[in-house]
Design an enzyme around this catalytic site. Structure first.
Site, PDB file in Angstrom:
ATOM      1  N   ASN A  10      39.136 -23.719  14.538  1.00  0.00           N
ATOM      2  CA  ASN A  10      39.187 -23.729  16.379  1.00  0.00           C
ATOM      3  C   ASN A  10      37.812 -25.195  15.958  1.00  0.00           C
ATOM      4  OD1 ASN A  10      38.242 -24.430  18.913  1.00  0.00           O
ATOM      5  ND2 ASN A  10      37.587 -21.563  19.027  1.00  0.00           N
ATOM      6  N   LYS A  12      37.431 -26.915  19.120  1.00  0.00           N
ATOM      7  CA  LYS A  12      36.625 -26.499  20.068  1.00  0.00           C
ATOM      8  C   LYS A  12      36.409 -27.620  21.195  1.00  0.00           C
ATOM      9  CE  LYS A  12      34.230 -22.478  18.974  1.00  0.00           C
ATOM     10  NZ  LYS A  12      33.117 -20.980  18.886  1.00  0.00           N
ATOM     11  N   HIS A  96      39.614 -16.369  23.835  1.00  0.00           N
ATOM     12  CA  HIS A  96      38.322 -16.393  23.070  1.00  0.00           C
ATOM     13  C   HIS A  96      37.155 -16.308  23.309  1.00  0.00           C
ATOM     14  CE1 HIS A  96      35.187 -18.854  20.674  1.00  0.00           C
ATOM     15  NE2 HIS A  96      36.763 -18.546  19.669  1.00  0.00           N
ATOM     16  N   GLU A  98      33.946 -17.274  24.879  1.00  0.00           N
ATOM     17  CA  GLU A  98      33.800 -18.464  25.251  1.00  0.00           C
ATOM     18  C   GLU A  98      34.943 -18.789  26.765  1.00  0.00           C
ATOM     19  OE1 GLU A  98      32.468 -20.933  21.016  1.00  0.00           O
ATOM     20  OE2 GLU A  98      33.864 -21.588  22.066  1.00  0.00           O
ATOM     21  N   GLU A 166      36.324 -11.607  16.927  1.00  0.00           N
ATOM     22  CA  GLU A 166      35.101 -12.751  16.890  1.00  0.00           C
ATOM     23  C   GLU A 166      34.314 -12.031  17.678  1.00  0.00           C
ATOM     24  OE1 GLU A 166      36.963 -16.002  18.560  1.00  0.00           O
ATOM     25  OE2 GLU A 166      36.599 -16.898  16.442  1.00  0.00           O
ATOM     26  N   GLY A 172      28.320 -19.108  16.842  1.00  0.00           N
ATOM     27  CA  GLY A 172      27.518 -20.509  16.398  1.00  0.00           C
ATOM     28  C   GLY A 172      26.589 -20.385  16.215  1.00  0.00           C
ATOM     29  N   SER A 212      30.753 -17.391  12.425  1.00  0.00           N
ATOM     30  CA  SER A 212      29.642 -18.209  11.339  1.00  0.00           C
ATOM     31  C   SER A 212      30.707 -18.190   9.957  1.00  0.00           C
ATOM     32  CB  SER A 212      28.524 -17.667  11.484  1.00  0.00           C
ATOM     33  OG  SER A 212      27.023 -17.350  12.587  1.00  0.00           O
TER      34      SER A 212
HETATM   35  O1  LIG Z   1      34.506 -19.107  17.520  1.00  0.00           O
HETATM   36  C1  LIG Z   1      34.378 -19.532  16.663  1.00  0.00           C
HETATM   37  C2  LIG Z   1      36.610 -19.224  16.069  1.00  0.00           C
HETATM   38  O2  LIG Z   1      37.251 -19.279  17.266  1.00  0.00           O
HETATM   39  C3  LIG Z   1      33.501 -18.740  15.276  1.00  0.00           C
HETATM   40  O3  LIG Z   1      32.828 -20.201  15.527  1.00  0.00           O
HETATM   41  P1  LIG Z   1      32.005 -20.675  14.721  1.00  0.00           P
HETATM   42  O4  LIG Z   1      32.542 -20.403  13.244  1.00  0.00           O
HETATM   43  O5  LIG Z   1      31.100 -21.672  14.635  1.00  0.00           O
HETATM   44  O6  LIG Z   1      30.770 -19.688  14.693  1.00  0.00           O
END
Ligand SMILES: O=C(CO)COP(=O)(O)O
Length: 254
Positions: A10, A12, A96, A98, A166, A172, A212
């Site tokens: 991803n 992002k 997601h 976020e 997740e 993150g 992560s």
């Molecule tokens: O949100 C994520 C994948 O969709 C995970 O992000 P990170 O791997 O940066 O923690």
């Protein structure tokens, strides 16, 4: 039941046209296990989907990071599932954390999106996960079960669904879930699918971990029986993403 290992990247809201092409070059030059061992899906921002799809090696696929909840129309700024299919994008990430937190996407809204995308033939990476406060209050399973229930209510064809657990507190932050923590929730999710959807779906649905994941921690996580792959954020923009793809072989050695 052997579930094919799944690794999603991803990206992002990151990248420029030049950076995206560099990432694709690294991916295209990588030696990775064959398609019958691991399914790889990378998810660039919308604006780069056509160029990534055009340049990416044929054994990897692309996903959008979101799509609208129904047929297109007067929904300024949205991208419809029909548009993704029209330009040959087979996968979409939905729900997601976020988007759930920053854009207030509710469990029900995510479920509606999943149902609509599947109804058109898109394949869906459906995201769930609890916050640190929810974990610390002991409500992890209640939260992810409610999220999964809202998704399951709209799914009639599970073959095109990958469930991504997740934990928000791991996204993150560098605070990756331990293999025991990940396995515990994945097993509970598989039991939830068994009890609420059916044994076949529970056995065949890939439940992947995100939060992560790195080249350093992926092998131990991949070794957990109910971890069927990863949804990778930050590390998917780096060469170590290839190491994460290669962790699929850990499963084959079991
Ligand atoms: O949100 C994520 C994948 O969709 C995970 O992000 P990170 O791997 O940066 O923690």
């Amino acid at each position: 039941m052997v579930r094919k290992f799944f690794v999603g990247g991803n990206w992002k809201c990151n990248g420029t046209a030049e950076e995206v092409k560099k990432i694709v070059t690294v991916l295209n030059e990588a030696e990775v296990p064959s398609e019958d061992v691991v399914e790889v899906v990378v998810s660039p921002p919308f604006v780069f989907l056509p160029v990534v799809k055009g340049l990416l090696r044929p054994d990897f696929q692309v996903a959008a990071q979101n799509c609208w909840v129904r047929r297109g129309g007067a929904f300024t700024g949205e991208i419809s599932a029909e548009m993704l299919l029209n330009v040959g994008i087979p996968w979409v990430i939905l729900g997601h954390s976020e988007r759930r937190s920053l854009l207030n996407e509710s469990n029900e809204f995510v479920g509606e999106k999943v149902g609509y995308a599947l109804s058109l033939g898109l394949k869906v990476i459906a995201c769930i996960g609890e916050t640190l406060q929810q974990r610390e209050s002991g409500s992890t399973m209640a939260v992810v079960a409610a999220q999964t229930k809202a998704i399951a209510a709209k799914v009639s064809y599970w073959d095109n669904v990958v469930l991504a657990y997740e934990p928000v507190w791991a996204i993150g932050t560098g605070k990756v879930a331990t293999p025991v923590q990940a396995q515990e929730v994945h097993l509970e999710l598989r039991k939830w699918l068994h009890d609420n959807v059916g044994a076949e779906v529970a056995a065949s649905t890939r439940i992947i971990y995100g939060g992560s994941v790195t080249g350093a921690n992926c092998k131990e996580l991949a070794g957990q029986p109910d971890v069927d792959g990863f949804l990778v954020g930050g590390a998917s923009l780096k060469p170590e993403f290839i190491d994460i793809i290669k962790s699929a072989t850990v499963k084959r050695q079991q």
